[in-house]
Design an enzyme around this catalytic site. Structure first.
Site, PDB file in Angstrom:
ATOM      1  N   ASP A  57      -1.503  -1.955  -3.952  1.00 53.64           N
ATOM      2  CA  ASP A  57      -2.816  -1.944  -3.316  1.00 53.64           C
ATOM      3  C   ASP A  57      -3.294  -0.494  -3.141  1.00 53.64           C
ATOM      4  OD1 ASP A  57      -4.995  -3.083  -1.948  1.00 53.64           O
ATOM      5  OD2 ASP A  57      -3.996  -2.866   0.007  1.00 53.64           O
ATOM      6  N   HIS A  66     -12.292  -6.653  -0.424  1.00 59.04           N
ATOM      7  CA  HIS A  66     -11.354  -5.913   0.443  1.00 59.04           C
ATOM      8  C   HIS A  66     -11.848  -5.981   1.889  1.00 59.04           C
ATOM      9  CE1 HIS A  66      -8.656  -3.511  -2.312  1.00 59.04           C
ATOM     10  NE2 HIS A  66      -9.446  -4.166  -3.158  1.00 59.04           N
ATOM     11  N   HIS A 120     -12.484  -1.732   5.782  1.00 58.72           N
ATOM     12  CA  HIS A 120     -11.094  -1.913   6.210  1.00 58.72           C
ATOM     13  C   HIS A 120     -10.974  -1.866   7.734  1.00 58.72           C
ATOM     14  CE1 HIS A 120     -10.060  -0.401   2.006  1.00 58.72           C
ATOM     15  NE2 HIS A 120      -9.646  -1.643   2.070  1.00 58.72           N
ATOM     16  N   SER A 142       0.841  -1.203   0.000  1.00 59.27           N
ATOM     17  CA  SER A 142       0.000   0.000   0.000  1.00 59.27           C
ATOM     18  C   SER A 142       0.874   1.249   0.000  1.00 59.27           C
ATOM     19  CB  SER A 142      -0.882   0.008   1.253  1.00 59.27           C
ATOM     20  OG  SER A 142      -0.043   0.190   2.385  1.00 59.27           O
TER      21      SER A 142
END
Ligand code: G3H
Ligand code: ZN
Length: 274
Positions: free
Chosen positions: A81, A198, A172, A49
């Site tokens: 990501d 996700h 998340h 990320s």
């Protein structure tokens, strides 16, 4: 070996399982993910990320994954990501990433579509797959953030993304009770494009199984890995008071993360598919 995601997704869709996509930010997490994949003969996507890049540096982290993947006997994909700008997508492609994501979910729909299409073009020039996001996964509880099935076909046509992150109730780093499996089935009926879940750390196992059965073919895990890392470090004095060499401490961290990744691989049904 380092590979692209094309064959991985084709095999997963035919075999009705999902490939695990695990976030890394250092050597230890990368090694633990690869050790789990090798042990279970599973393909794995190792994803990085923007925050991980800010922590470790793009070149450093990409080199770690590429070097470790080179010696692995299972297919490993190096994936960006939630890339939020085209410059970063370009840099990752130059760095040898074998898959990228452009996340325009914070933009208006037309902006999301235009920039995602540009990211896809850049990736396709290098024969690399690009993931897009329609709806917003983020951390919000708002159902209006869910993927709107009436927009799916047009978004796919305009952007030409190779895989699609769908917002169906996961968030998340947040525990949820249930996914909207009916919505997922509706989206699946509209397209054969590989679908991505996700925020899967907070989704109960049974819901993950249902999502994979309903057509999810990539599942993202980050929080469970980071929590395992911290819990092991916090518990080290209690459990292993004699450990003082950081390499011995990191061996415990890696073993615990490997165990978590092994559990996830089995949950997604990708064991034995390497
Ligand atoms: O992109 C990464 C993920 O969607 C991970 O979600 O932090 O809930 O595991 P998580
Ligand atoms: Zn995500």
């Amino acid at each position: 070996m380092l590979t692209t995601s094309k064959q991985l997704f084709e095999k997963a869709q035919k075999g009705h399982y999902a490939v695990g996509a695990f976030n890394t930010s250092d050597l230890e997490i990368t090694r633990a993910i690869i050790a789990a994949a090798v042990k279970l003969n599973a393909p794995a996507i190792i994803q990085i990320s923007e925050k991980a890049i800010a922590y470790a540096g793009l070149e450093n982290l990409a080199d770690i994954v590429k070097n470790e993947a080179k010696h692995a006997k299972v297919p490993i994909v190096l994936h960006l990501d939630h890339g939020r700008n085209l410059k970063l997508v370009h840099e990752c492609l130059e760095e040898g990433f074998t898959s990228v994501m452009f996340d325009g979910s914070n933009l208006t729909l037309p902006e999301n579509e235009i920039l995602t299409a540009k990211a896809v073009e850049m990736a396709h020039r290098k024969k690399i797959f690009c993931e897009g996001e329609l709806g917003t996964i983020g951390n919000s509880k708002n159902e209006s953030d869910f993927t709107d099935p009436s927009l799916v076909k047009d978004y796919l046509k305009k952007t030409k993304v190779d895989s699609l992150a769908v917002s169906i109730g996961s968030r998340h780093a947040t525990k949820i009770k249930a996914l909207n499996i009916d919505l997922l089935k509706k989206i699946r009926k509209l397209t054969n494009t590989p679908l991505v879940l996700h925020g899967a750390s907070g989704v109960p196992d049974e819901e993950v199984r249902k999502a994979v059965a309903a057509g999810i073919c990539k599942v993202n895990i980050d929080t469970d890995i980071r929590h395992t890392f911290s819990e092991t470090i916090h518990g080290i004095n209690k459990k292993y008071a004699d450990l003082s060499d950081p390499r011995d401490i990191m061996a415990k961290v890696m073993a615990d993360i490997q165990a978590v990744v092994e559990e996830k691989i089995k949950l997604f049904g990708s064991d034995g598919k390497g």
